[in-house]
Enzyme design. Structure first.
Site, PDB file in Angstrom:
ATOM      1  CE  LYS A  45      43.235  40.243  42.458  1.00  0.00           C
ATOM      2  NZ  LYS A  45      42.173  40.097  41.441  1.00  0.00           N
ATOM      3  CG  ASN A  73      35.593  37.624  39.723  1.00  0.00           C
ATOM      4  OD1 ASN A  73      36.010  38.747  40.018  1.00  0.00           O
ATOM      5  ND2 ASN A  73      35.679  37.146  38.486  1.00  0.00           N
ATOM      6  CG  ASN A 132      41.932  44.530  33.321  1.00  0.00           C
ATOM      7  OD1 ASN A 132      40.960  44.502  32.570  1.00  0.00           O
ATOM      8  ND2 ASN A 132      41.926  43.955  34.512  1.00  0.00           N
ATOM      9  CG  PHE A 133      41.929  48.419  27.593  1.00  0.00           C
ATOM     10  CD1 PHE A 133      42.513  49.068  28.660  1.00  0.00           C
ATOM     11  CD2 PHE A 133      42.399  48.699  26.319  1.00  0.00           C
ATOM     12  CE1 PHE A 133      43.539  49.979  28.480  1.00  0.00           C
ATOM     13  CE2 PHE A 133      43.428  49.607  26.120  1.00  0.00           C
ATOM     14  CZ  PHE A 133      44.002  50.240  27.198  1.00  0.00           C
ATOM     15  CB  CYS A 135      37.770  44.659  35.045  1.00  0.00           C
ATOM     16  SG  CYS A 135      37.020  44.188  36.613  1.00  0.00           S
ATOM     17  CE  LYS A 173      41.948  39.184  30.762  1.00  0.00           C
ATOM     18  NZ  LYS A 173      42.305  38.717  32.126  1.00  0.00           N
ATOM     19  CG  ASN A 200      38.556  40.789  31.591  1.00  0.00           C
ATOM     20  OD1 ASN A 200      38.049  40.239  32.563  1.00  0.00           O
ATOM     21  ND2 ASN A 200      39.549  41.645  31.695  1.00  0.00           N
ATOM     22  CB  THR A 201      34.880  38.058  33.568  1.00  0.00           C
ATOM     23  OG1 THR A 201      35.087  39.409  34.011  1.00  0.00           O
ATOM     24  CG2 THR A 201      35.950  37.160  34.158  1.00  0.00           C
TER      25      THR A 201
END
Length: 310
Positions: A45, A73, A132-133, A135, A173, A200-201
């Site tokens: 995470k 989420n 993490n690019f 969120c 990502k 990603n989401t």
């Protein structure tokens, strides 16, 4: 029996199924439990400066009697101290040397900050880092997450910063919250990424409770846009994976496919459309880590029926 082992961006894994960065990979105990059941790897995470998470932070769309067709989420990155996460990552990698352990990272857009967190992450013995690019909520207002992934120049620049000090593979990502995912993929490739993870989401509002007139999920009468995932996003993810796999500028890049993978059939579709590895989050939350048994057995049997050895 077909051989499911993979080598993704130089990272060996006994099978292509990794836990995606999210609630199921938030601690050493969780990841070790997953590895004991047969998961090939885990993306921790997202690690960064500790934040405060709210409750409730999840909501779902149910359709036609099926629970959690879509999942939303408003959870942010890990709310545990960086030192705790890195210590547990080192312990997991030492105990499970044959499983892939990837550290997901998201920090402020400063070269020295990225240099520091990448050096500390690779000191754990982790197999790789994932930037993490993607969120879409909570962190983009701070110039992180999707705020980076939506601007190709930023994605390229930060990837270059990371590659200046990285001694292990670097995955990027990508966010689906763009008009054309190929531009960010090309930028990350230009910056020196060793692999790409997507999707990603998807930015979303889950709906309004018509009794209380409150947006869901409800946090003391307030809510926010969040990240949408689960089975409902699979067609979008398949399209974006395919787009990158067919683009001459990124076709050579290893792709870690993410988005609605719940069954071995889903997994096979991603692999057939260009993914070299797979990540699962929502299904592990919904059904538990033991779904790995069905994923592995189903994919092995399918490959045997087709006569495919690897």
């Amino acid at each position: 029996m077909a051989d499911l082992s993979v080598r993704f961006a130089g990272i060996h894994s006994p099978n292509p199924f990794w836990l995606a960065s999210g609630p199921p990979s938030n601690s050493g105990d969780q990841v070790m439990r997953a590895f004991d059941l047969g998961w090939g790897g885990a993306v921790w995470k997202t690690v960064g400066e500790p934040i405060v998470n709210v409750c409730s932070r999840y909501s779902s769309v149910d359709y036609g009697g099926r629970r959690v067709m879509g999942f939303n989420n408003i959870e942010l990155i890990s709310d545990r101290p960086i030192e705790d996460n890195l210590r547990e990552i080192a312990a997991v990698k030492k105990k499970y040397p044959h499983q892939a352990v990837i550290v997901s990272l998201m920090v402020e857009s400063k070269r020295e900050v990225w240099h520091d967190i990448v050096k500390r992450s690779q000191d754990t013995g982790a197999d790789g880092v994932e930037l993490n690019f993607g969120c879409p909520h909570g962190m983009s207002e701070r110039g992180m997450g999707a705020a980076v992934g939506q601007v190709p120049e930023y994605a390229c620049q930060i990837t270059e910063w990371v590659k200046e000090v990285a001694t292990i593979p670097v995955l990027v990502k990508l966010t689906p919250n763009v008009a054309d995912v190929r531009y960010a993929a090309r930028a990350a490739t230009k910056g020196g990424a060793d692999g790409l993870s997507l999707i990603n989401t998807i930015n979303s509002l889950m709906g309004v409770d018509l009794d209380t007139l409150l947006v869901q999920p409800n946090v003391r009468g307030k809510s926010s846009h969040g990240g949408y995932c689960g089975p409902a996003v699979k067609p979008i993810a398949l399209n974006m994976v395919s787009e990158i796999g067919r683009d001459p500028e990124t076709a050579h890049m290893p792709i870690s496919g993410i988005g609605g993978i719940s069954t071995w059939q889903d997994a096979a579709e991603f692999l057939l459309l260009g993914a070299k590895g797979l990540q699962v989050c929502t299904a592990a939350m919904h059904y538990g880590y033991r779904i790995i048994e069905d994923l592995v057995d189903g994919l092995e049997n399918f490959m045997d029926e087709k006569g495919w050895k690897s």
